[in-house]
Design an enzyme around this catalytic site. Structure first.
Site, PDB file in Angstrom:
ATOM      1  CE1 TYR A   1      -5.437 -11.465  20.863  1.00 42.41           C
ATOM      2  CE2 TYR A   1      -3.568 -12.949  21.086  1.00 42.41           C
ATOM      3  CZ  TYR A   1      -4.843 -12.686  20.611  1.00 42.41           C
ATOM      4  OH  TYR A   1      -5.518 -13.649  19.904  1.00 42.41           O
TER       5      TYR A   1
ATOM      6  NE  ARG B   1      -6.512   8.240   1.280  1.00 40.46           N
ATOM      7  CZ  ARG B   1      -5.730   7.419   1.986  1.00 40.46           C
ATOM      8  NH1 ARG B   1      -5.694   7.496   3.291  1.00 40.46           N
ATOM      9  NH2 ARG B   1      -4.988   6.521   1.382  1.00 40.46           N
TER      10      ARG B   1
ATOM     11  CG  ASP C   1      -0.992  -5.368   0.057  1.00 38.87           C
ATOM     12  OD1 ASP C   1      -0.529  -4.313   0.505  1.00 38.87           O
ATOM     13  OD2 ASP C   1      -2.117  -5.446  -0.487  1.00 38.87           O
TER      14      ASP C   1
ATOM     15  N   GLY D   1       0.824  -1.216   0.000  1.00 37.69           N
ATOM     16  CA  GLY D   1       0.000   0.000   0.000  1.00 37.69           C
ATOM     17  C   GLY D   1       0.854   1.261   0.000  1.00 37.69           C
TER      18      GLY D   1
ATOM     19  CE  LYS E   1      -6.997   1.176  10.746  1.00 36.70           C
ATOM     20  NZ  LYS E   1      -5.796   0.373  10.440  1.00 36.70           N
TER      21      LYS E   1
ATOM     22  CG  LEU F   1       1.065  -0.156   8.073  1.00 44.57           C
ATOM     23  CD1 LEU F   1       2.089  -0.934   8.881  1.00 44.57           C
ATOM     24  CD2 LEU F   1       1.777   0.641   6.989  1.00 44.57           C
TER      25      LEU F   1
ATOM     26  CE1 TYR G   1      -9.143   2.714   8.261  1.00 45.50           C
ATOM     27  CE2 TYR G   1      -9.648   4.891   9.132  1.00 45.50           C
ATOM     28  CZ  TYR G   1      -8.735   3.987   8.653  1.00 45.50           C
ATOM     29  OH  TYR G   1      -7.410   4.327   8.565  1.00 45.50           O
TER      30      TYR G   1
ATOM     31  CB  SER H   1      -7.042  -1.393   7.236  1.00 48.44           C
ATOM     32  OG  SER H   1      -8.310  -0.768   7.206  1.00 48.44           O
TER      33      SER H   1
ATOM     34  CG  LEU I   1       0.343 -15.519   6.828  1.00 49.79           C
ATOM     35  CD1 LEU I   1       0.056 -14.942   5.454  1.00 49.79           C
ATOM     36  CD2 LEU I   1       1.050 -14.483   7.683  1.00 49.79           C
TER      37      LEU I   1
HETATM   38  N1  UDP Z   1     -12.704  16.537   0.558  1.00 47.20           N
HETATM   39  C1  UDP Z   1     -13.069  17.522  -0.336  1.00 47.20           C
HETATM   40  N2  UDP Z   1     -13.015  17.257  -1.668  1.00 47.20           N
HETATM   41  C2  UDP Z   1     -12.594  16.059  -2.158  1.00 47.20           C
HETATM   42  C3  UDP Z   1     -12.204  15.052  -1.254  1.00 47.20           C
HETATM   43  C4  UDP Z   1     -12.279  15.319   0.107  1.00 47.20           C
HETATM   44  O1  UDP Z   1     -13.449  18.639   0.071  1.00 47.20           O
HETATM   45  O2  UDP Z   1     -12.562  15.904  -3.395  1.00 47.20           O
HETATM   46  C5  UDP Z   1     -12.740  16.832   2.013  1.00 47.20           C
HETATM   47  C6  UDP Z   1     -13.495  15.794   2.842  1.00 47.20           C
HETATM   48  O3  UDP Z   1     -14.869  16.131   2.908  1.00 47.20           O
HETATM   49  C7  UDP Z   1     -12.800  15.905   4.186  1.00 47.20           C
HETATM   50  C8  UDP Z   1     -11.363  16.289   3.818  1.00 47.20           C
HETATM   51  O4  UDP Z   1     -11.404  16.774   2.483  1.00 47.20           O
HETATM   52  O5  UDP Z   1     -13.357  16.942   4.952  1.00 47.20           O
HETATM   53  C9  UDP Z   1     -10.398  15.120   3.904  1.00 47.20           C
HETATM   54  O6  UDP Z   1     -10.978  14.036   3.218  1.00 47.20           O
HETATM   55  P1  UDP Z   1     -10.219  12.694   2.905  1.00 47.20           P
HETATM   56  O7  UDP Z   1     -11.175  11.794   2.203  1.00 47.20           O
HETATM   57  O8  UDP Z   1      -8.921  12.964   2.256  1.00 47.20           O
HETATM   58  O9  UDP Z   1      -9.839  12.066   4.337  1.00 47.20           O
HETATM   59  P2  UDP Z   1     -10.507  12.059   5.785  1.00 47.20           P
HETATM   60  O10 UDP Z   1      -9.693  13.012   6.577  1.00 47.20           O
HETATM   61  O11 UDP Z   1     -11.944  12.493   5.706  1.00 47.20           O
HETATM   62  O12 UDP Z   1     -10.366  10.652   6.220  1.00 47.20           O
END
Ligand code: UDP
Length: 311
Positions: free
Chosen positions: A160, A187, A31, A10, A150, A74, A146, A76, A61
């Site tokens: 553990y 993201r 992975d 990843g 976590k 890591l 998520y 996920s 595994l």
């Molecule tokens: N966001 C945005 N436009 C995008 C993608 C994300 O405004 O095209 C905003 C999203 O609503 C959040 C922040 O950016 O408030 C970070 O989003 P991301 O998905 O990167 O990660 P998060 O911190 O939410 O896990």
């Protein structure tokens, strides 16, 4: 040392593989290539010190012979778009997958580091967030597969540790960025960079007044290694405290890419935290760690990588 890394193909995992191979360790990278990418580790596949096992850690595994000294767990999905598309797999990777890795750590007498998340704080009522804050998470919300898995993973590590004495380490990773992020993982940084480079509208969710604090990948890897090699157990925040609004981020990426893109405003996703900033005093004091790469420098390096690798 022999070191096992789950999620090693990843974004963060592959940089960690690079770092530990360079230090001379033997790496077993596990992975399932669900969100990871073989291209991230292609350059390591020929090395005698590197073994790749394509495997989903939810399943048993295969036997690994000999000693394992350290396990970095890591694996996920980590982008909100991804984990909302695969909620069951995500919940199980951090629960059953973590249990499997803890059993392996117990059998091999290995240290285990679990990458938890700033999402453990949910919609935080304390700001900035320090490790003593228990968080404000919606247990049935769309992010709960998520967040809650976590949080369960953290609890399982402590169980553990208390019952069997397993040497465990918990880190809570805040937003991290850099080369090898998937351009389509949804993201904010990959979205804004690809939109700016193609001069398409920059998608701001909500009014863009929500905040995040972005940490460059090399700083994150350094923090993970420092934590693994410390005597610390309990959660440590790892992230860059440089907090900014999403609008500010968009303006900066637009400037750095010299883009003609315009802003477009979309609906804010449900349960999207309004603010997030790590308090890293503990990591500073107890690990001697703090980020060194500023946002502008880190973004420049990331933009260059996206340009080279297609966007
Ligand atoms: N966001 C945005 N436009 C995008 C993608 C994300 O405004 O095209 C905003 C999203 O609503 C959040 C922040 O950016 O408030 C970070 O989003 P991301 O998905 O990167 O990660 P998060 O911190 O939410 O896990």
């Amino acid at each position: 040392m022999k070191i096992l890394i789950t999620g090693g193909a990843g974004f963060i995992g592959s940089h960690l593989c690079d770092r530990l191979i360079n230090e001379g360790h033997n790496i077993i990278c596990v992975d399932n290539l669900g969100s990871g990418n073989i291209n991230n580790i292609k350059h390591l596949l020929k090395s005698k010190k590197f073994t790749f096992i394509r495997h989903n850690i939810i399943e048993q595994l295969r036997l690994i012979e000999g000693r394992i000294h350290q396990i970095y767990h890591l694996a996920s999905r980590a982008s909100p778009r991804d984990y909302q598309e695969y909620p069951v797999e995500t919940a199980l990777a951090n629960s059953i997958g973590t249990d499997r890795m803890l059993k392996l750590a117990l059998a091999k007498n290995a240290k285990l580091l679990f990458t938890s998340t700033s999402e453990a704080y949910g919609e935080p009522k304390e700001h900035p967030q320090n490790e003593a804050y228990f968080g404000n998470v919606n247990p049935v919300g769309i992010r709960s597969c998520y967040d809650e898995s976590k949080r369960f993973g953290e609890a399982l590590l402590m169980a553990y540790h208390r019952e069997y004495g397993v040497d465990v380490k918990i880190v809570r990773i805040f937003n991290t960025y850099g080369p090898r992020m998937r351009k389509d993982d949804g993201r904010v940084i990959p979205n804004f960079i690809t939109q700016c480079l193609t001069h398409k509208p920059i998608t701001i969710y909500g009014e863009g007044l929500q905040t995040r604090s972005f940490c460059y990948i090399s700083d994150m890897v350094e923090g993970l290694v420092k934590m693994m090699n410390s005597s610390e157990i309990g959660p440590k925040n790892l992230g860059n405290p440089n907090e900014m609004t999403i609008i500010e981020l968009a303006k900066l990426i637009k400037k750095l890419t010299k883009s003609r893109s315009k802003f477009t405003y979309n609906q804010l996703p449900k349960d999207d935290p309004t603010k997030r900033q790590p308090d890293i005093s503990k990591a500073r004091k107890l690990l001697g760690w703090e980020p060194t790469v500023g946002l502008e420098e880190g973004l420049k390096r990331t933009i260059i990588w996206f340009k080279k690798n297609g966007f």
